[in-house]
Motif scaffolding. Structure first.
Motif, PDB file in Angstrom:
ATOM      1  N   MET A  45       0.823  -1.135  -0.317  1.00 49.51           N
ATOM      2  CA  MET A  45      -0.231  -0.376   0.108  1.00 49.51           C
ATOM      3  C   MET A  45       0.906   1.409   0.136  1.00 49.51           C
ATOM      4  O   MET A  45       0.526   2.263  -0.939  1.00 49.51           O
ATOM      5  N   THR A  72       1.587   4.653  -2.990  1.00 49.98           N
ATOM      6  CA  THR A  72       1.324   5.924  -2.153  1.00 49.98           C
ATOM      7  C   THR A  72       2.362   6.549  -3.379  1.00 49.98           C
ATOM      8  O   THR A  72       2.084   7.405  -3.707  1.00 49.98           O
ATOM      9  N   THR A 114      -4.028   5.956   2.900  1.00 51.17           N
ATOM     10  CA  THR A 114      -6.337   5.533   3.158  1.00 51.17           C
ATOM     11  C   THR A 114      -7.010   6.221   1.878  1.00 51.17           C
ATOM     12  O   THR A 114      -8.015   5.877   0.948  1.00 51.17           O
ATOM     13  N   ARG A 134      -2.604   3.466  -5.996  1.00 47.20           N
ATOM     14  CA  ARG A 134      -2.640   3.220  -4.337  1.00 47.20           C
ATOM     15  C   ARG A 134      -3.898   2.546  -4.882  1.00 47.20           C
ATOM     16  O   ARG A 134      -4.457   1.021  -4.463  1.00 47.20           O
ATOM     17  N   SER A 160      -2.362  -1.184  -6.196  1.00 48.56           N
ATOM     18  CA  SER A 160      -1.278  -1.660  -4.597  1.00 48.56           C
ATOM     19  C   SER A 160      -2.628  -2.124  -3.761  1.00 48.56           C
ATOM     20  O   SER A 160      -2.160  -3.357  -3.893  1.00 48.56           O
ATOM     21  N   LEU A 161      -4.050  -1.847  -3.662  1.00 46.02           N
ATOM     22  CA  LEU A 161      -4.614  -1.868  -3.063  1.00 46.02           C
ATOM     23  C   LEU A 161      -5.189  -3.018  -3.236  1.00 46.02           C
ATOM     24  O   LEU A 161      -5.672  -4.265  -2.739  1.00 46.02           O
ATOM     25  N   THR A 198      -2.551  -5.967  -2.692  1.00 43.69           N
ATOM     26  CA  THR A 198      -2.588  -6.218  -1.045  1.00 43.69           C
ATOM     27  C   THR A 198      -3.869  -7.026  -0.833  1.00 43.69           C
ATOM     28  O   THR A 198      -3.442  -8.133  -0.150  1.00 43.69           O
TER      29      THR A 198
END
Length: 415
Positions: free
Chosen positions: A62, A66, A208, A342, A345-346, A349
């Protein structure tokens, strides 16, 4: 500012070459490491080494997304390749002298590798026109199938000769992966879109931002959840494949090798097929691929002959290739440029985390059930998930999807 088509293809080709060389390095590195560990110790120690090598990367992913949204993706990508090369060199030097030091370098290599996928995705979208991105995503997705065949074969041959020598070759491949990136970094990114307001927020909030933005993006959110669901099934793919090949099919290394060759070739063909699907059919094709993937995977475990099993696995992985090729395009179609890294990657992940949980889950299931039953059930689950995804899709998003794929943000169009 317009980039000629041949130059745009050149940018994709260089990113493809870097991905292939890096993936080939990873295959050779992993196979040589696994063989070295198994020669000296037990599968339990290999599992520990694998956890050391993968869990830190999963935790850092994560943050990597970013960073890809916040900093120059070209420098991040080159830095990722250099860091991985240094770590693989460390693994080559210590492979014969300390397995835990080697495992530590393995973990650091994984950390370096987390920067590459989101940085590459942002870089790709900066050099390719929006209308060409589905085809470019499909082309990059073919790396998975290509290196399953080439990388695994090369890794097995080299590791059989010398694990340390194979690790040295992996280091050379990783260094070579830097070359096309350096060549591409000298060229402009005419389609790069400004990061926007989110990039000026504190780092804590940026971590976030991917989760927050998904609340208003039903299509991207649906791709994330189906990725989580498939991670629960796909985490044990290699174990189920190996167990069935050596068990019910009564084969050895030759049968398992044939299955992996069919796997790689079929994924390549699937990505080629996906690139030819018109944009308005993407969501329907994505759903159909999940359904056919599940049907073929379940049928694979009902086959009792190696030739039939290879054919069914080929059909299953052909559908997987379509999913792999369309996955990124569908995921990012409605995602603002400021959070693409992001959100990517989320997605990776959550999939990776669920895959590791499922590995433990299926390990327990195989203790009380046979491989055939578990395999058929996972195939049925893929069919159900695909149909559920189609039924729960946002109708308005489906209608506007073709325009969203080809649309450019106003700031980018004015550049």
């Amino acid at each position: 500012m317009i980039t000629p088509p041949d130059r745009a293809r050149g940018g994709t080709a260089r990113l493809w070459a870097a991905s292939a060389l890096s993936s080939g390095s990873t295959w050779v590195m992993q196979i040589s490491l696994f063989i070295q560990v198994l020669q000296e110790s037990s599968p339990a120690r290999l599992a520990a080494v694998e956890l050391i090598g993968t869990v830190p990367a999963l935790a850092f992913m994560m943050v990597a997304g970013t960073l890809a949204d916040r900093f120059d993706v070209r420098r991040l990508a080159v830095g990722s390749m250099v860091a991985q090369a240094v770590c693989v060199l460390g693994m080559a030097l210590f492979l014969d002298h300390g397995i835990w030091i080697t495992a530590a370098f393995y973990g650091l290599q994984g950390l370096g590798n987390t920067l590459w996928p989101p940085a590459r995705q942002q870089w790709l979208y900066g050099v390719v026109a929006p209308e060409s991105r589905p085809a470019a995503n499909a082309r990059l997705a073919s790396v998975s199938g290509t290196m399953t065949v080439v990388g695994a074969s090369l890794g097995g041959a080299l590791a059989g000769w010398s694990p340390v020598g194979a690790m040295a070759v992996a280091c050379v491949l990783q260094v070579l992966a830097v070359v096309p990136l350096l060549a591409q970094s000298r060229r402009p990114m005419p389609y790069a879109e400004p990061a926007g307001v989110l990039a000026r927020e504190p780092m804590r909030k940026e971590l976030t931002a991917g989760l927050r933005v998904l609340r208003g993006l039903p299509l991207a959110r649906s791709v994330v959840w189906i990725g989580i669901a498939w991670g629960c099934i796909g985490g044990a793919y290699d174990i189920l494949l190996a167990a069935y090949a050596t068990g019910r099919l009564g084969g050895g290394g030759a049968v398992l090798g044939s299955l992996y060759v069919a796997d790689g070739v079929a994924v390549i063909l699937g990505t080629v097929l996906a690139a030819r699907i018109v944009v308005r059919r993407h969501l329907a094709a994505y759903t159909a691929a999940y359904v056919f993937q599940g049907l073929a995977w379940g049928a694979f475990f009902l086959a009792g002959h190696p030739v039939l099993a290879v054919a069914l696995l080929g059909v299953m992985r052909l559908a997987s290739g379509v999913i792999i090729a369309l996955d990124t395009t569908v995921l990012l179609a409605t995602v603002p440029a400021a959070v693409r890294g992001r959100v990517s990657s989320l997605h990776m992940t959550t999939y990776g985390a669920m895959a590791r949980v499922s590995l433990a889950l299926f390990g327990g299931l195989l203790a009380v059930s046979d491989v055939r039953t578990v395999g058929v059930c996972t195939g049925a689950a893929s069919v159900v998930l695909g149909l559920l995804w189609w039924c729960l899709r946002d109708r308005e998003t489906q209608r506007t999807y073709p325009a969203a794929v080809a649309a450019r943000e106003p700031a980018a169009a004015a550049a």
